[in-house]
Design a protein around this motif. Structure first.
Motif, PDB file in Angstrom:
ATOM      1  N   GLU A  52       0.867  -1.194  -0.032  1.00 39.53           N
ATOM      2  CA  GLU A  52       0.009   0.158  -0.172  1.00 39.53           C
ATOM      3  C   GLU A  52       0.875   1.159   0.019  1.00 39.53           C
ATOM      4  N   ILE A  53       1.908   1.273   0.764  1.00 36.36           N
ATOM      5  CA  ILE A  53       2.866   2.509   0.788  1.00 36.36           C
ATOM      6  C   ILE A  53       3.469   2.700  -0.325  1.00 36.36           C
ATOM      7  N   ASN A  54       3.778   1.585  -1.179  1.00 39.74           N
ATOM      8  CA  ASN A  54       4.461   1.485  -2.526  1.00 39.74           C
ATOM      9  C   ASN A  54       3.588   2.108  -3.663  1.00 39.74           C
ATOM     10  N   ARG A  55       2.068   1.754  -3.382  1.00 40.95           N
ATOM     11  CA  ARG A  55       1.119   2.182  -4.278  1.00 40.95           C
ATOM     12  C   ARG A  55       0.890   3.720  -3.954  1.00 40.95           C
ATOM     13  N   LEU A  56       0.811   4.091  -3.004  1.00 37.90           N
ATOM     14  CA  LEU A  56       0.640   5.541  -2.460  1.00 37.90           C
ATOM     15  C   LEU A  56       1.937   6.391  -3.079  1.00 37.90           C
ATOM     16  N   ARG A  57       3.091   5.765  -3.100  1.00 37.11           N
ATOM     17  CA  ARG A  57       4.446   6.487  -3.697  1.00 37.11           C
ATOM     18  C   ARG A  57       4.194   6.731  -5.280  1.00 37.11           C
ATOM     19  N   GLU A  58       3.785   5.547  -5.709  1.00 40.87           N
ATOM     20  CA  GLU A  58       3.761   5.588  -7.074  1.00 40.87           C
ATOM     21  C   GLU A  58       2.634   6.515  -7.593  1.00 40.87           C
ATOM     22  N   THR A  59       1.570   6.835  -6.963  1.00 38.70           N
ATOM     23  CA  THR A  59       0.607   7.725  -7.575  1.00 38.70           C
ATOM     24  C   THR A  59       1.209   9.144  -7.066  1.00 38.70           C
ATOM     25  N   GLY A  60       1.815   9.415  -6.021  1.00 41.10           N
ATOM     26  CA  GLY A  60       2.540  10.607  -5.365  1.00 41.10           C
ATOM     27  C   GLY A  60       1.734  11.575  -5.240  1.00 41.10           C
ATOM     28  N   LYS A  61       0.334  11.669  -5.473  1.00 44.62           N
ATOM     29  CA  LYS A  61      -0.549  12.952  -5.235  1.00 44.62           C
ATOM     30  C   LYS A  61      -0.769  13.290  -3.881  1.00 44.62           C
ATOM     31  N   GLY A  62      -0.670  14.401  -3.642  1.00 37.98           N
ATOM     32  CA  GLY A  62      -0.504  15.232  -2.252  1.00 37.98           C
ATOM     33  C   GLY A  62       0.445  14.784  -1.212  1.00 37.98           C
ATOM     34  N   LYS A  63       1.419  14.442  -1.781  1.00 43.95           N
ATOM     35  CA  LYS A  63       2.640  13.945  -1.001  1.00 43.95           C
ATOM     36  C   LYS A  63       3.466  15.056  -0.196  1.00 43.95           C
ATOM     37  N   VAL A  64       3.612  14.933   0.985  1.00 39.61           N
ATOM     38  CA  VAL A  64       4.429  15.668   1.738  1.00 39.61           C
ATOM     39  C   VAL A  64       5.514  14.987   2.481  1.00 39.61           C
ATOM     40  N   THR A  65       6.726  15.539   2.130  1.00 42.09           N
ATOM     41  CA  THR A  65       7.742  14.798   2.889  1.00 42.09           C
ATOM     42  C   THR A  65       8.171  15.338   4.200  1.00 42.09           C
ATOM     43  N   ALA A  66       9.119  14.769   5.041  1.00 42.49           N
ATOM     44  CA  ALA A  66       9.427  15.462   6.566  1.00 42.49           C
ATOM     45  C   ALA A  66       9.952  16.754   6.303  1.00 42.49           C
ATOM     46  N   SER A  67      10.524  17.059   5.428  1.00 39.93           N
ATOM     47  CA  SER A  67      11.377  18.677   5.575  1.00 39.93           C
ATOM     48  C   SER A  67      10.290  19.527   5.157  1.00 39.93           C
ATOM     49  N   VAL A  68       9.232  19.237   4.444  1.00 41.78           N
ATOM     50  CA  VAL A  68       8.079  20.004   4.017  1.00 41.78           C
ATOM     51  C   VAL A  68       7.208  20.130   5.286  1.00 41.78           C
TER      52      VAL A  68
END
Length: 124
Positions: free
Chosen positions: A86-102
């Protein structure tokens, strides 16, 4: 898998609001992704809530809100083979992603997925 309750999960927060769940996930995840209500995880479980719905990844654990009618909303963490998928699927779509630095820059509003209307969600 037909029910989240049949999976091995950890309850991180219980009986909270959708907003509290989103804030907790944003603050306690390495990666945060925003999905629309009705987003499907673990093949047949639909995420419900008020958008934007945050889903987080911390290591191999998927952190997400879970609403159980008559019992309220919870934040659950599941760490297994399915959560990695599921995490990999979220990464693939990448919609609305916020990384730790943001997240540390306190600018989550600008990185959230745009809100869509109820009608637009079901066109996909």
């Amino acid at each position: 898998m037909s029910c989240i309750e049949q999976m091995k999960y950890e309850i991180l927060l219980e009986r909270i609001s959708f907003k509290e769940a989103r804030e907790y996930i944003e603050k306690n995840s390495d990666e945060v992704y925003y999905v629309s209500p009705g987003y499907k995880i673990f093949k047949d479980y639909y995420i419900i809530g008020i958008p934007p719905i945050a889903m987080g990844a911390k290591g191999n654990a998927l952190i997400f809100p879970y609403t159980k009618p008559c019992h309220g909303s919870f934040v659950l963490s599941i760490e297994d083979e399915d959560s990695i998928k599921e995490i990999n699927r979220l990464r693939e779509t990448g919609k609305g992603k916020v990384t730790a630095s943001v997240k540390k820059g306190k600018s989550p509003e600008s990185s959230r997925a745009p809100l869509t209307s109820y009608g637009d969600m079901w066109k996909e």
